[in-house]
Design a protein around this motif. Structure first.
Motif, mmCIF file in Angstrom:
data_model
loop_
_atom_site.group_PDB
_atom_site.id
_atom_site.type_symbol
_atom_site.label_atom_id
_atom_site.label_comp_id
_atom_site.label_asym_id
_atom_site.label_seq_id
_atom_site.Cartn_x
_atom_site.Cartn_y
_atom_site.Cartn_z
ATOM 1 N N LYS A 268 21.556 14.561 38.373
ATOM 2 C CA LYS A 268 22.905 15.053 38.661
ATOM 3 C C LYS A 268 23.034 16.421 38.002
ATOM 4 O O LYS A 268 22.820 16.561 36.795
ATOM 5 N N VAL A 269 23.349 17.421 38.812
ATOM 6 C CA VAL A 269 23.500 18.790 38.316
ATOM 7 C C VAL A 269 24.991 19.136 38.316
ATOM 8 O O VAL A 269 25.666 19.004 39.343
ATOM 9 N N THR A 270 25.487 19.589 37.184
ATOM 10 C CA THR A 270 26.892 19.971 37.057
ATOM 11 C C THR A 270 26.971 21.446 36.679
ATOM 12 O O THR A 270 26.396 21.872 35.673
ATOM 13 N N VAL A 271 27.669 22.209 37.500
ATOM 14 C CA VAL A 271 27.845 23.648 37.263
ATOM 15 C C VAL A 271 29.323 23.899 36.962
ATOM 16 O O VAL A 271 30.189 23.518 37.751
ATOM 17 N N ARG A 272 29.600 24.541 35.837
ATOM 18 C CA ARG A 272 30.982 24.800 35.433
ATOM 19 C C ARG A 272 31.227 26.307 35.332
ATOM 20 O O ARG A 272 30.408 27.040 34.761
ATOM 21 N N GLY A 273 32.334 26.718 35.899
ATOM 22 C CA GLY A 273 32.708 28.126 35.865
ATOM 23 C C GLY A 273 34.146 28.313 35.464
ATOM 24 O O GLY A 273 34.682 27.548 34.658
ATOM 25 N N SER A 274 34.801 29.299 36.069
ATOM 26 C CA SER A 274 36.187 29.607 35.719
ATOM 27 C C SER A 274 37.075 29.417 36.944
ATOM 28 O O SER A 274 36.904 30.091 37.958
ATOM 29 N N GLN A 275 38.006 28.474 36.843
ATOM 30 C CA GLN A 275 38.925 28.189 37.939
ATOM 31 C C GLN A 275 39.919 29.330 38.101
ATOM 32 O O GLN A 275 40.362 29.934 37.124
ATOM 33 N N GLY A 276 40.251 29.664 39.361
ATOM 34 C CA GLY A 276 41.193 30.746 39.563
ATOM 35 C C GLY A 276 41.738 30.798 40.979
ATOM 36 O O GLY A 276 41.318 30.040 41.857
ATOM 37 N N HIS A 277 42.667 31.720 41.192
ATOM 38 C CA HIS A 277 43.315 31.898 42.488
ATOM 39 C C HIS A 277 42.340 32.586 43.451
ATOM 40 O O HIS A 277 41.715 33.595 43.111
ATOM 41 N N ALA A 278 42.242 32.045 44.675
ATOM 42 C CA ALA A 278 41.287 32.577 45.645
ATOM 43 C C ALA A 278 41.630 33.989 46.094
ATOM 44 O O ALA A 278 40.749 34.725 46.556
ATOM 45 N N GLY A 279 42.870 34.389 45.950
ATOM 46 C CA GLY A 279 43.262 35.698 46.447
ATOM 47 C C GLY A 279 43.424 36.768 45.401
ATOM 48 O O GLY A 279 43.584 37.952 45.736
ATOM 49 N N THR A 280 43.398 36.405 44.105
ATOM 50 C CA THR A 280 43.759 37.387 43.081
ATOM 51 C C THR A 280 42.634 37.749 42.120
ATOM 52 O O THR A 280 42.758 38.722 41.381
ATOM 53 N N VAL A 281 41.573 36.958 42.101
ATOM 54 C CA VAL A 281 40.460 37.244 41.180
ATOM 55 C C VAL A 281 39.421 38.093 41.900
ATOM 56 O O VAL A 281 38.840 37.644 42.897
ATOM 57 N N PRO A 282 39.169 39.316 41.444
ATOM 58 C CA PRO A 282 38.169 40.174 42.102
ATOM 59 C C PRO A 282 36.782 39.514 42.100
ATOM 60 O O PRO A 282 36.427 38.782 41.170
ATOM 61 N N MET A 283 36.003 39.801 43.117
ATOM 62 C CA MET A 283 34.686 39.195 43.247
ATOM 63 C C MET A 283 33.803 39.535 42.045
ATOM 64 O O MET A 283 33.025 38.683 41.573
ATOM 65 N N SER A 284 33.945 40.741 41.527
ATOM 66 C CA SER A 284 33.093 41.164 40.420
ATOM 67 C C SER A 284 33.426 40.471 39.106
ATOM 68 O O SER A 284 32.628 40.503 38.159
ATOM 69 N N MET A 285 34.601 39.838 39.049
ATOM 70 C CA MET A 285 35.030 39.201 37.812
ATOM 71 C C MET A 285 34.978 37.682 37.876
ATOM 72 O O MET A 285 35.400 36.990 36.937
ATOM 73 N N ARG A 286 34.457 37.167 38.947
ATOM 74 C CA ARG A 286 34.439 35.713 39.112
ATOM 75 C C ARG A 286 33.252 35.062 38.405
ATOM 76 O O ARG A 286 32.171 35.634 38.316
ATOM 77 N N ARG A 287 33.517 33.856 37.926
ATOM 78 C CA ARG A 287 32.456 32.959 37.444
ATOM 79 C C ARG A 287 32.538 31.705 38.323
ATOM 80 O O ARG A 287 33.069 30.675 37.932
#
Length: 485
Positions: A268-287
């Protein structure tokens, strides 16, 4: 206990044998496709078609209707349908003259002592659980064919003449669908199920122990350990199973003897990042764990398609390992989930499963090592965290040569009864699918017979075995019991 690995066999010899089989049987008589017993001197009746074919097929169809879902077949460990299926099978066992009981892992047993109750027992079995949207033959065929063969002996008054005890076991869990941990039933009997397995939980938070208690089966660590059979009391284990592949149909043969079973690992592989709004977080700043998981899955596919390209860089793997992986490595992502799983939210977590199999244990571990390292590198580059849990491991298993030879003779006997004199060799195959025989190999010697299935399709409602092939399978088990037990 150390299991003799498939790595002791030459891959090149295995491939030669495989292609030799294909060339040998490609021109086989079409009578193998639809064997029909000769109608002379009452021989048709002597093949017990009423029990081994007609009744067995009817029971397979009846069991195939016992499901937890509407519109498709699903029976998981200790589910209501699993319990109902066990009640049916228990009735059929008792109809065959067997003494029955359910153990504390939910396995259903039916036993006859024969003329020497203290002799080492033969175990015959398979599993009663299914995958989701399953076919009716996977697991069930092995149980029902064994019961039918013993019923024939009962009808002939020969059941009590068996030289050793024979025990049929319908294992409660092989597929691992509910708890993502396969062989709960057979591993308990073999004594290799860790006590920690009782605390494994399903998606609803119900543990294995809870599921058993919900069906009036109280189990603690001590009683789990008591489930293990004494190896000195067991003569061997035999499992009849559909092939789940296309080889037998391609060469035109109803039965095949299994040489060995591929090793497998489930993770089982679990990947965790940063939850955020689909319209307001720039692509370059996403995890974004979803994008990372997608890259991990593509990595898995690439490694398993082209293992030489990934493993050769390290320079630590010999040609045997490389050849093994090139010819047998298969990898699957069968399940994926996200949280919070909304179309306008960058997820905070993505989880997916990995199923990796190979016929050589050294090669399998090499692939897992490379895969894990590269997965962590990708996650670091994407600034997400990644955890990899190994949920299940099973070493490759080699079937006992003597037992396999005896099963091959029994298959000949069955085929000679169904059709004219058989001149060709009974095929010898490897199994890429896991079976309860893998767990039982820790307890005793094991042997397996494969039965042809249409199109090689399994784990699907399209899964199909012809009525006459069900008949042939039952005859083979009957011949084995009459001549070897």
């Amino acid at each position: 206990m150390t299991i003799t690995g498939i790595s002791h066999f030459s891959i090149s010899s295995l491939l030669f044998s495989f292609f030799f089989l294909l060339s040998t049987f490609a021109s086989s008589s079409s009578s193998y496709l639809y064997p029909v017993a000769p109608d002379k001197d009452g021989k048709t009746r002597s093949l017990y078609s009423e029990i081994l074919r007609d009744e067995a097929v009817a029971r397979l169809n009846e069991l195939g209707k016992v499901s937890d879902a509407d519109g498709y077949l699903e029976r998981t460990f200790m589910s209501p349908a699993s319990v109902r299926a066990g009640i049916l099978i228990r009735e059929w066992m008792e109809d065959a003259g067997l003494r029955t009981w359910v153990d504390s892992m939910g396995n259903l047993h039916g036993r006859v002592e024969g003329i020497n109750a203290s002799a080492q027992a033969l175990l015959i079995g398979s599993h009663l659980d299914t995958v989701v949207d399953a076919g009716i033959f996977d697991g069930s065929l092995g149980i029902i064919s064994a019961i039918s063969a013993l019923k024939v002996l009962k009808s002939n008054g020969k059941l009590g003449e068996l030289k050793r005890p024979v025990e049929v076991i319908a294992f409660s869990d092989e597929e691992g669908v509910r708890f993502q941990s396969t062989f709960l039933g057979s591993a308990a009997v073999a004594g290799v199920l860790p006590v920690t397995a009782l605390k494994i939980s399903d998606k609803s938070g119900v543990t294995v122990q809870d599921a058993l208690k919900g069906n009036s089966i109280d189990i603690a660590e001590e009683s789990l350990l008591e489930l293990k059979y004494d190896p000195a009391s067991i003569w061997g284990y035999v499992e009849l199973h559909i092939e789940q592949g296309p080889v037998l149909e391609w060469i035109g043969f109803p039965l095949g003897v299994v040489k060995g079973i591929a090793g497998q690992t489930r993770m089982k592989v679990t990947v965790r990042g940063s939850q955020g709004h689909a319209g307001t977080v720039p692509m370059s700043m996403r995890r974004d764990p979803m994008a990372a998981a997608a890259e991990l899955i593509v990595l898995l596919e690439s490694l398993c398609k082209h293992p030489r390209e990934f493993l050769s860089d390290g320079g630590n793997y010999n040609e045997f390992t490389m050849e093994s992986l090139s010819t047998s490595l298969v990898c699957t992502v069968g399940e994926i989930s996200t949280w919070p799983s909304a179309s306008n939210v960058i997820p905070s977590q993505v989880t997916f499963t990995v199923d990796l199999r190979a016929i050589d244990d050294v090669g399998r571990e090499a692939a897992l090592y490379e895969l894990s390292n590269r997965m962590y590198q990708i996650c670091d580059r994407r600034s997400v965290s990644c955890s990899i849990e190994r949920k299940h491991d099973a070493n490759a298993v080699i079937c006992d040569p003597e037992l396999s030879s005896q099963l091959k003779s029994a298959a000949y006997t069955a085929l000679n009864g169904m059709i004219a004199e058989v001149q060709d060799e009974v095929p010898v195959l490897m199994s890429g699918a896991g079976h309860d025989a893998m767990a039982l190999s820790y307890l005793t010697k094991v042997g397996m017979l494969f039965v042809r299935c249409r199109g090689g399709i399994s784990h699907s409602p399209e899964e199909h075995v012809s009525d006459d092939d069900v008949w042939t399978a039952g005859l083979a088990l009957l011949a084995f019991l009459e001549t070897r037990v």
